[in-house]
Design a protein around this motif. Sequence first.
Motif, short mmCIF file in Angstrom:
data_model
loop_
_atom_site.label_atom_id
_atom_site.label_comp_id
_atom_site.label_asym_id
_atom_site.label_seq_id
_atom_site.Cartn_x
_atom_site.Cartn_y
_atom_site.Cartn_z
N LEU A 202 -45.44 61.13 -6.57
CA LEU A 202 -46.19 62.32 -6.78
C LEU A 202 -47.51 61.64 -6.92
N LEU B 95 -51.64 68.10 -3.61
CA LEU B 95 -50.55 66.89 -3.79
C LEU B 95 -50.12 66.35 -2.94
N GLY C 161 -42.86 65.44 -15.96
CA GLY C 161 -41.93 65.36 -16.89
C GLY C 161 -41.48 66.26 -17.73
N GLN D 61 -54.29 70.10 -16.89
CA GLN D 61 -55.63 70.34 -17.33
C GLN D 61 -56.18 69.23 -18.11
C1 LIG Z 1 -46.00 69.40 -10.78
C2 LIG Z 1 -44.79 69.86 -10.02
C3 LIG Z 1 -44.38 68.68 -8.82
O1 LIG Z 1 -43.52 69.11 -8.03
O2 LIG Z 1 -43.67 69.84 -10.51
P1 LIG Z 1 -43.13 70.17 -12.02
O3 LIG Z 1 -43.49 68.95 -13.02
O4 LIG Z 1 -43.71 71.40 -12.69
O5 LIG Z 1 -41.49 70.16 -11.97
C4 LIG Z 1 -45.16 71.02 -9.21
O6 LIG Z 1 -46.25 70.92 -8.27
C5 LIG Z 1 -45.30 71.97 -10.43
O7 LIG Z 1 -45.13 73.39 -9.74
P2 LIG Z 1 -44.71 74.53 -10.71
O8 LIG Z 1 -43.94 74.19 -12.01
O9 LIG Z 1 -44.08 75.62 -9.96
O10 LIG Z 1 -45.91 74.81 -11.32
P3 LIG Z 1 -46.53 76.28 -11.57
O11 LIG Z 1 -45.63 77.12 -12.49
O12 LIG Z 1 -47.03 77.00 -10.05
O13 LIG Z 1 -47.83 75.75 -12.34
C6 LIG Z 1 -48.27 75.84 -13.56
C7 LIG Z 1 -49.78 75.15 -13.67
O14 LIG Z 1 -49.95 73.99 -13.62
C8 LIG Z 1 -51.03 73.82 -12.55
N1 LIG Z 1 -50.84 73.33 -11.51
C9 LIG Z 1 -49.61 73.44 -10.76
C10 LIG Z 1 -49.43 72.75 -9.36
C11 LIG Z 1 -50.38 72.17 -8.91
N2 LIG Z 1 -50.30 71.74 -7.65
N3 LIG Z 1 -51.64 72.20 -9.39
C12 LIG Z 1 -51.86 72.61 -10.59
O15 LIG Z 1 -52.97 72.50 -11.29
C13 LIG Z 1 -51.76 74.94 -12.67
O16 LIG Z 1 -52.81 75.17 -13.68
C14 LIG Z 1 -50.68 76.05 -12.98
O17 LIG Z 1 -51.01 77.38 -13.36
#
Ligand SMILES: C[C@@](CO)(OP(=O)(O)O)[C@H](O)COP(=O)(O)OP(=O)(O)OC[C@H]1O[C@@H](n2ccc(N)nc2=O)[C@H](O)[C@@H]1O
Length: 284
Positions: free
Chosen positions: A19, A32, A240, A185
């Motif tokens: 990632l 990303l 995480g 953030q």
């Molecule tokens: C980081 C990742 C990597 O696969 O996975 P997780 O750790 O959540 O599983 C994802 O991009 C997470 O996607 P998702 O879990 O759907 O996140 P969302 O609910 O859409 O976003 C929650 C918040 O995280 C931030 N966010 C999310 C994705 C992104 N590419 N940039 C961001 O800045 C935003 O502030 C958003 O409001």
Amino acid sequence: MPAAISRNWPAPAKLNLFLHINGRRADGYHELQTLFQFIDCCDMLDFKVTETPELILHSNMSGVVADSDNLILRAAKSLQQTTGFKGGAEIWLDKRLPMGGGLGGGSSDAATTLVALNTLWHTQLLTEELARIGLKLGADIPVFIHGFAAFAEGVGERLQAVNPSEPWYLVIAPDAHVSTAEVFQDPLLPRDTPKLAIDTLMSQPWANDCQKLVVSKYPQVAKALGWLLEYAPSRMTGTGACVFGEFTQQQQALAALAKLPSEMQGFVAQGMNISPLITRLNHP
Ligand SMILES: C[C@@](CO)(OP(=O)(O)O)[C@H](O)COP(=O)(O)OP(=O)(O)OC[C@H]1O[C@@H](n2ccc(N)nc2=O)[C@H](O)[C@@H]1O
Ligand SMILES: Nc1ncnc2c1ncn2[C@@H]1O[C@H](COP(=O)(O)OP(=O)(O)O)[C@@H](O)[C@H]1O
């Protein structure tokens, strides 16, 4: 004649095998580059089509997430609104995946709901259309709808199918709920990893740009990762808290699991490049 219940629709977890965060967009979301692979550990959902437009969810996670916030009901409602479908559904969720762990459980539940109801309601939207609905609910949802292991760019919606090896993983779920929004953030989050070509990314050591920050803020994650690194190449998934170690053989992963300290929760699962949801969809 009451409608039958369509059973055993899987919602698999995902791992981010790497990632990288390349920058922050004007809308606050982050660009990303990541590699998604599914694992054979799933939430399970059953569906019954109803004639009234009501959407009802029964689950073993009640009280944890208000129905109005549950991604399953939000996904079903989005499909109703997009297609104008007049009926509804009764949905049963057997929640098995740890929540807020970077395994994408909520996102996967939403994707399985969109795919299953698109079939059971005969709304027959194309996969791309379902992915567009899903993206509005969460950045992780499109990959679950497409159902293949993928190199993802953008916020996670630009997908390119890949076929990495499907090793065995020991996944540890530390007792910590890491907020995705909070990680993104944090001013200390590195956001400047250069974009690289997929061939370069697939051939270099894999890392997670969120790991150092989360390990520094959550001692439980640091402890779990430190323990796992004694047994296998290991890193964190998503933002995480879950960490995963990679093993060639299932027996090796199970042997490590048998030594897991009692205060840690873990499980062994195999990597899957084709989601079990696609298999279920093709075998109604
Ligand atoms: C980081 C990742 C990597 O696969 O996975 P997780 O750790 O959540 O599983 C994802 O991009 C997470 O996607 P998702 O879990 O759907 O996140 P969302 O609910 O859409 O976003 C929650 C918040 O995280 C931030 N966010 C999310 C994705 C992104 N590419 N940039 C961001 O800045 C935003 O502030 C958003 O409001
Ligand atoms: N059906 C659901 N299953 C799990 N989490 C859900 C669900 N519906 C809404 N949520 C909310 O979405 C958040 C993120 O869900 P999830 O996709 O599991 O995140 P992560 O990828 O971090 O595991 C959860 O912490 C929870 O508050």
